[in-house]
Design a protein around this motif. Structure first.
Motif, PDB file in Angstrom:
ATOM      1  N   ARG A 374       9.537   5.235-127.702  1.00 60.56           N
ATOM      2  CA  ARG A 374       9.406   3.914-128.198  1.00 60.56           C
ATOM      3  C   ARG A 374       8.825   3.090-127.067  1.00 60.56           C
ATOM      4  N   ARG A 375       8.887   3.286-125.861  1.00 60.24           N
ATOM      5  CA  ARG A 375       8.521   2.319-124.730  1.00 60.24           C
ATOM      6  C   ARG A 375       7.543   3.017-123.609  1.00 60.24           C
ATOM      7  N   GLY A 376       7.379   4.211-123.829  1.00 67.24           N
ATOM      8  CA  GLY A 376       6.422   4.971-122.984  1.00 67.24           C
ATOM      9  C   GLY A 376       6.947   5.066-121.480  1.00 67.24           C
ATOM     10  N   TYR A 377       8.195   4.899-120.999  1.00 67.85           N
ATOM     11  CA  TYR A 377       8.461   5.211-119.632  1.00 67.85           C
ATOM     12  C   TYR A 377       8.807   6.813-119.354  1.00 67.85           C
ATOM     13  N   PRO A 378       8.277   7.099-118.386  1.00 66.50           N
ATOM     14  CA  PRO A 378       8.606   8.590-118.168  1.00 66.50           C
ATOM     15  C   PRO A 378      10.070   9.012-118.271  1.00 66.50           C
ATOM     16  N   ARG A 379      10.198  10.290-118.732  1.00 70.73           N
ATOM     17  CA  ARG A 379      11.632  10.679-119.022  1.00 70.73           C
ATOM     18  C   ARG A 379      12.415  10.626-117.924  1.00 70.73           C
ATOM     19  N   ILE A 380      11.674  11.249-116.899  1.00 70.34           N
ATOM     20  CA  ILE A 380      12.561  11.536-115.531  1.00 70.34           C
ATOM     21  C   ILE A 380      12.827  10.218-114.885  1.00 70.34           C
ATOM     22  N   SER A 381      12.130   9.091-115.108  1.00 69.99           N
ATOM     23  CA  SER A 381      12.510   7.785-114.621  1.00 69.99           C
ATOM     24  C   SER A 381      13.661   7.330-115.129  1.00 69.99           C
ATOM     25  N   LEU A 382      14.098   7.712-116.490  1.00 71.02           N
ATOM     26  CA  LEU A 382      15.104   7.269-117.297  1.00 71.02           C
ATOM     27  C   LEU A 382      16.360   8.150-117.126  1.00 71.02           C
ATOM     28  N   THR A 383      16.129   9.446-116.965  1.00 71.24           N
ATOM     29  CA  THR A 383      17.203  10.556-117.058  1.00 71.24           C
ATOM     30  C   THR A 383      17.865  10.527-115.749  1.00 71.24           C
ATOM     31  N   VAL A 384      17.170  10.530-114.594  1.00 72.42           N
ATOM     32  CA  VAL A 384      17.684  10.787-113.372  1.00 72.42           C
ATOM     33  C   VAL A 384      18.638   9.630-113.010  1.00 72.42           C
ATOM     34  N   PRO A 385      18.404   8.380-112.891  1.00 71.79           N
ATOM     35  CA  PRO A 385      19.307   7.221-112.691  1.00 71.79           C
ATOM     36  C   PRO A 385      20.232   7.283-113.608  1.00 71.79           C
ATOM     37  N   ALA A 386      20.354   7.736-114.906  1.00 78.87           N
ATOM     38  CA  ALA A 386      21.493   7.724-115.725  1.00 78.87           C
ATOM     39  C   ALA A 386      22.384   9.093-115.501  1.00 78.87           C
ATOM     40  N   ILE A 387      21.954  10.009-114.867  1.00 78.01           N
ATOM     41  CA  ILE A 387      22.840  10.974-114.583  1.00 78.01           C
ATOM     42  C   ILE A 387      23.080  11.114-113.040  1.00 78.01           C
ATOM     43  N   VAL A 388      22.326  10.520-112.422  1.00 78.26           N
ATOM     44  CA  VAL A 388      22.702  10.565-110.808  1.00 78.26           C
ATOM     45  C   VAL A 388      24.154  10.167-110.582  1.00 78.26           C
ATOM     46  N   ILE A 389      24.878   9.253-111.410  1.00 84.58           N
ATOM     47  CA  ILE A 389      25.986   8.573-111.362  1.00 84.58           C
ATOM     48  C   ILE A 389      27.114   9.694-111.679  1.00 84.58           C
ATOM     49  N   MET A 390      26.580  10.743-112.446  1.00 86.53           N
ATOM     50  CA  MET A 390      27.448  12.015-112.496  1.00 86.53           C
ATOM     51  C   MET A 390      27.624  12.935-111.390  1.00 86.53           C
ATOM     52  N   VAL A 391      26.635  12.870-110.551  1.00 91.44           N
ATOM     53  CA  VAL A 391      26.757  14.023-109.375  1.00 91.44           C
ATOM     54  C   VAL A 391      27.856  13.814-108.597  1.00 91.44           C
ATOM     55  N   PRO A 392      28.745  14.844-108.414  1.00 92.18           N
ATOM     56  CA  PRO A 392      29.953  14.788-107.773  1.00 92.18           C
ATOM     57  C   PRO A 392      30.334  14.351-106.240  1.00 92.18           C
ATOM     58  N   GLY A 393      29.420  13.180-105.863  1.00 97.76           N
ATOM     59  CA  GLY A 393      29.569  13.091-104.491  1.00 97.76           C
ATOM     60  C   GLY A 393      30.827  13.045-103.746  1.00 97.76           C
ATOM     61  N   LEU A 394      31.698  12.522-104.595  1.00100.10           N
ATOM     62  CA  LEU A 394      33.017  12.474-103.919  1.00100.10           C
ATOM     63  C   LEU A 394      33.711  14.147-103.576  1.00100.10           C
ATOM     64  N   TYR A 395      33.397  14.949-104.648  1.00 94.98           N
ATOM     65  CA  TYR A 395      33.885  16.239-104.498  1.00 94.98           C
ATOM     66  C   TYR A 395      32.905  16.963-103.390  1.00 94.98           C
ATOM     67  N   MET A 396      31.792  16.791-103.347  1.00 95.64           N
ATOM     68  CA  MET A 396      31.053  17.251-101.940  1.00 95.64           C
ATOM     69  C   MET A 396      31.685  16.764-100.700  1.00 95.64           C
ATOM     70  N   TYR A 397      31.805  15.693-100.657  1.00101.52           N
ATOM     71  CA  TYR A 397      32.470  14.866 -99.247  1.00101.52           C
ATOM     72  C   TYR A 397      34.019  15.508 -98.951  1.00101.52           C
ATOM     73  N   ARG A 398      34.582  15.596-100.145  1.00103.39           N
ATOM     74  CA  ARG A 398      35.817  16.216 -99.751  1.00103.39           C
ATOM     75  C   ARG A 398      35.760  17.980 -99.391  1.00103.39           C
ATOM     76  N   ALA A 399      34.862  18.599 -99.958  1.00103.36           N
ATOM     77  CA  ALA A 399      34.619  19.990 -99.528  1.00103.36           C
ATOM     78  C   ALA A 399      34.171  19.844 -97.897  1.00103.36           C
TER      79      ALA A 399
END
Length: 444
Positions: A374-399
């Motif tokens: 619809r808007r021509g934005y690169p997919r990766i420019s939308l998907t990575v910010p959208a799922i980086v918040i799902m990366v378990p940084g808290l779990y990695m640090y606790r490990a």
């Protein structure tokens, strides 16, 4: 040939593209020599690589340029290097190019995709000089945001992240200052072209120490419970290497093993440095990654608040990736839907966190494909910010924390859970691309 000066005595020499192409600068690119065509193909691929995108997209770009120039291209692409050969009916020409460092720039990536689309339509009519001038303009484009704005973006993203992890207003308040000052410090050091680890380690240390100072000040001045220190992990989550993590999985799926493995090692290196610095600060400040204090909100209210929190978190991360505001807003909308869905699945069903992460990433990937059309934005420019918040940084640090203090079993459990989630995130995007992109689903 340019005379040598101090700038050419650095470890990574600057390539004077315009000077090297000067002998044929007024020829149409399609009529230029194989060497000049090869330079155009390689420079285009190198700028794409500098934006943080994966090997598949870099190779697709180089192939598109080569087809217009009536030559063939075979490329081997890594994290910061490209080795490639261009051929015509009679000769071949091989070059090896490299970047001095890697990074993420979604705005430049969008400009490059538009350049490639233009080149496919008009490239045969462009002179060599004009092509390099356009590439100079794109490559020389400055970032959209100052270090102060990048600090505010990290503050917004990380305090939203803390709420999504279960933190309350106190943790969010402390995280806002910690993450903001930490990412501001990192941005300033990156602006002075210091090494990756120097800027990263200093930024994380500043973030954790700032959180410690703010939380201790609240305790002394307002008698705030010291247990709110659990949120200090959130102050360092701006360091999560979302782009290399996700693109490594995508490259491996497309059998670009060199690029995929290099990106994965790069991402793991960032995580190790960040978590080690955070662990050292925790030892100095006597901080422990305990669970957050209960926020005492109803499940319905928490679910509703997750929508704006997810939007703000993704919007902030997207700004840190140099996305224009409209692109960041689009990514935030995608993240608000995908991440809220993921969290609600974990809370309201018996679905394990890794499976919920897969569904969240799949949803983000499908929505990104729809907005791409619809808007021509690169997919990766939308998907990575959208799922980086799902990366378990808290779990990695606790490990890392529990491994560091000798609690191997506890650290191992957090590590395995984190790795399971990390593996399922790119898998969700891969399935979405297979479903929505006919070029991606074929090995060709």
């Amino acid at each position: 040939m340019a005379e040598y000066n101090d700038s050419l005595l650095r470890n990574h020499m600057q390539i004077p593209w315009g000077e090297l192409a000067d002998t044929e600068s007024h020829l149409l690119a399609i009529n230029a020599s194989l060497r000049k065509k090869t330079m155009i193909v390689g420079r285009t691929g190198l700028i794409m690589l500098s934006c943080g995108t994966g090997a598949w997209r870099v190779r697709a770009t180089m192939n598109a340029i080569s087809r217009v120039l009536n030559i063939y291209c075979s490329a081997d692409i890594g994290l910061t290097t490209i080795s490639y050969t261009c051929l015509d009916a009679e000769n071949s020409y091989t070059e090896s190019l490299s970047l001095k460092s890697t990074g993420v720039n979604t705005d430049k990536l969008t400009d490059m995709e538009h350049f490639v689309q233009m080149f496919e339509d008009e490239g045969a009519l462009l002179e060599v000089k004009t092509i390099h001038q356009q590439l100079d303009e794109i490559n020389g484009k400055q970032g959209n945001y100052t270090p102060i704005l990048l600090g505010f973006a990290a503050a917004l993203a990380c305090c939203s992240f803390v709420f999504l992890l279960g933190g309350g207003p106190i943790e969010m308040f402390c995280t806002f200052f910690g993450a903001g000052l930490g990412n501001y410090t990192r941005a300033k050091m990156n602006g002075k072209q210091l090494t990756l680890f120097a800027g990263l380690a200093t930024g994380v240390a500043v973030a954790c120490l700032t959180y410690l100072v703010v939380s201790r000040s609240l305790e002394v001045l307002f008698n705030i419970n010291v247990a709110h220190e659990a949120g200090y992990i959130g102050a360092m989550l701006f360091a999560i290497p979302g782009f290399p993590f996700i693109t490594s999985g995508l490259d491996i799926e497309k059998s670009d093993m060199r690029s995929g493995i290099e990106r994965l090692i790069h991402a793991l290196s960032i995580i190790i440095i960040a978590t080690l610095v955070g662990w050292l600060v925790a030892l100095v400040g006597d901080l422990t990654p305990d669970s957050f204090l209960p926020v005492n909100l109803s499940p319905l209210l928490i679910g509703l608040l997750r929508i704006p929190a997810s939007f703000c978190g993704v919007f902030g991360f997207s700004i840190m990736f140099n996305s224009p505001v409209k692109m960041a807003t689009t990514a935030g909308f995608i993240g608000a839907i995908a991440n809220t869905l993921r969290l609600e699945l974990v809370d309201l069903t018996s679905l394990p966190a890794p499976a919920a992460a897969f569904i969240g990433a799949l949803t983000a990937g499908i929505l990104a494909s729809l907005f791409h059309r619809r808007r021509g934005y690169p997919r990766i420019s939308l998907t990575v910010p959208a799922i980086v918040i799902m990366v378990p940084g808290l779990y990695m640090y606790r490990a890392m924390y529990y491994l560091g203090i000798g609690q191997i079993a506890t650290g191992g459990q957090w590590f395995i859970l984190a790795m399971m989630i990390v593996l399922f995130l790119p898998l969700g995007l891969i399935v979405a691309r297979i479903l929505m992109d006919s070029d991606w689903r074929h090995a060709r």
